[in-house]
Scaffold this active site. Structure first.
Site, mmCIF file in Angstrom:
data_model
loop_
_atom_site.group_PDB
_atom_site.id
_atom_site.type_symbol
_atom_site.label_atom_id
_atom_site.label_comp_id
_atom_site.label_asym_id
_atom_site.label_seq_id
_atom_site.Cartn_x
_atom_site.Cartn_y
_atom_site.Cartn_z
ATOM 1 N N ASP A 112 13.163 14.512 24.840
ATOM 2 C CA ASP A 112 14.536 14.867 25.204
ATOM 3 C C ASP A 112 15.570 13.920 24.598
ATOM 4 O OD1 ASP A 112 13.329 16.773 26.766
ATOM 5 O OD2 ASP A 112 14.250 16.139 28.643
ATOM 6 N N HIS A 257 11.156 10.746 25.760
ATOM 7 C CA HIS A 257 12.495 10.764 25.175
ATOM 8 C C HIS A 257 12.466 10.150 23.781
ATOM 9 C CE1 HIS A 257 13.170 11.061 29.516
ATOM 10 N NE2 HIS A 257 14.317 11.657 29.231
#
Length: 289
Positions: A112, A257
Site C-alpha cells: 500500500d 507497505h
C-alpha cells in the site's frame, strides 16, 4: 409489395446480424467474475501466478465506438462486428474481501501507499527475481509523481489497485469527497495504463456504505487483508518476517507497505520471507479479473 414491407433478403441479413450480436452479449456476460462467499475474494490466477498475456485484473472497462444502425446495415456481413460492451459492474458489498478462494496453496502479497522511488523499485526487483506477482494499492498523489513505476508494475504483471488519492479517513468524508478520492485515482491509473483499477482498499482499512457504493460504481471490488505485518510501525525486519511466516495459509492476503514512511525494513523482510514461502510450497498469486 407494400411500402413498409422489407425485402426477404434484407430481412434475413438483419436477423443474422441480431443473432450475432446476442451471441456476443452472452459470451461477455458468461465470462464475468463469479460471486464469492462473504469475506472471500474471487478465485485467483493459477499456481504460477502468470495468466495469458493480456488477461488478468489489470485489464479494465473499455468503451468502443458504437456504429449507428444506418451505418452497419450497409456493411457487408463479412465485415460486421458487434459493438463493444462494458464490463458488468460488481455488486455493492457490505464488507471487503479478507482472503482469496479456490487458490489452493497460494497466497497474495499486497503493498500500500506507493509508489515510492526509494522502496518500490527494490520490491519490484525482488518479486521479479522470484517470478512472483503482487498487488500494489497506489495513492494518486504518489502515482502522479511516479508514473514510470506504475507502468513498471503493470509491465511486470502486477495488479495496480486504488488506495484513494490522499489517504484520508474515508468515513469522515462526504460522499462527494469519497467519489473524488477514488475517482481521481482510477482516472489517473486509466490514463497511465489504459485501463482503470478493478480493486480498491480503503486507507486504514476504514470502510463505510458510501465507499462500497462508490467503489462498485467505479467498477472496483473491495479487498482488505488477512495478515497485517504492521510494517508501518517499523517493528524490525525479523518481526515482519515472522508475521508473514506465522500467518501463512492458503488464500491469505498479506498487507505490507512500499511508501508512507521508512520502508527499508519492508524491503529487507520481503527478500527473506518470499523464498521461504516458495520453499514451503506456497505460490504467490493475484486475483483473476
Amino acid at each position: 409489395m407494400k411500402k413498409d414491407e422489407k425485402p426477404s433478403g434484407r430481412r434475413t441479413i438483419l436477423r443474422i446480424a441480431a443473432a450475432l450480436g446476442a451471441t456476443a452479449t452472452v459470451g461477455v456476460l458468461s465470462a464475468d467474475r463469479l460471486t464469492a462467499p462473504p469475506g472471500t475474494a474471487p478465485e485467483a490466477s493459477g499456481p504460477a501466478g502468470r495468466p495469458a498475456p493480456g488477461s488478468g485484473p489489470a485489464a479494465g472497462p473499455q468503451a468502443g465506438a458504437r456504429l449507428k444502425p444506418s451505418a452497419y446495415r450497409l456493411q457487408p456481413m463479412t465485415a460486421y462486428a458487434p459493438p463493444a460492451f462494458r464490463r458488468a459492474l460488481p455488486p455493492v458489498r457490505q464488507r471487503p474481501f479478507l482472503k482469496m478462494s479456490g487458490v489452493g496453496r497460494s497466497m497474495v502479497l499486497t503493498f500500500d501507499d506507493g509508489p515510492d522511488p526509494r522502496y518500490t523499485p527494490d520490491i519490484l526487483a525482488t518479486l521479479r527475481r522470484y517470478g512472483c506477482r503482487a498487488m500494489f494499492f497506489v495513492c494518486g498523489e504518489m502515482a502522479v509523481e511516479n508514473q514510470d513505476l506504475v507502468r513498471q508494475m503493470a509491465a511486470d504483471g502486477h495488479v495496480v489497485g486504488n488506495h484513494s488519492w490522499s489517504h484520508p479517513l474515508i468515513p469522515k468524508l462526504r460522499p462527494s469527497r469519497i467519489r473524488d478520492e477514488l475517482g481521481s485515482t482510477s482516472d489517473l491509473v486509466e490514463k497511465v495504463l489504459g485501463s482503470a483499477p478493478l480493486w480498491y482498499r480503503a486507507p486504514f482499512g476504514a470502510w463505510n456504505r458510501h465507499s462500497f457504493e462508490i467503489g462498485a460504481e467505479l467498477g472496483m471490488e473491495p479487498l482488505a487483508w488477512t495478515v497485517d505485518t504492521l510494517d508501518w510501525k517499523e517493528p524490525g525486519t525479523g518481526s515482519i518476517v515472522r508475521a508473514v511466516l506465522d500467518g501463512a495459509a492458503p488464500g491469505v492476503v498479506v498487507l505490507s507497505h512500499d511508501a508512507g514512511g521508512d520502508r527499508s525494513q519492508s524491503v529487507a523482510a520481503l527478500k527473506r520471507y518470499l523464498p521461504e514461502l516458495l520453499d514451503a510450497g506456497y505460490s504467490i498469486t493475484v486475483p483473476r479479473a
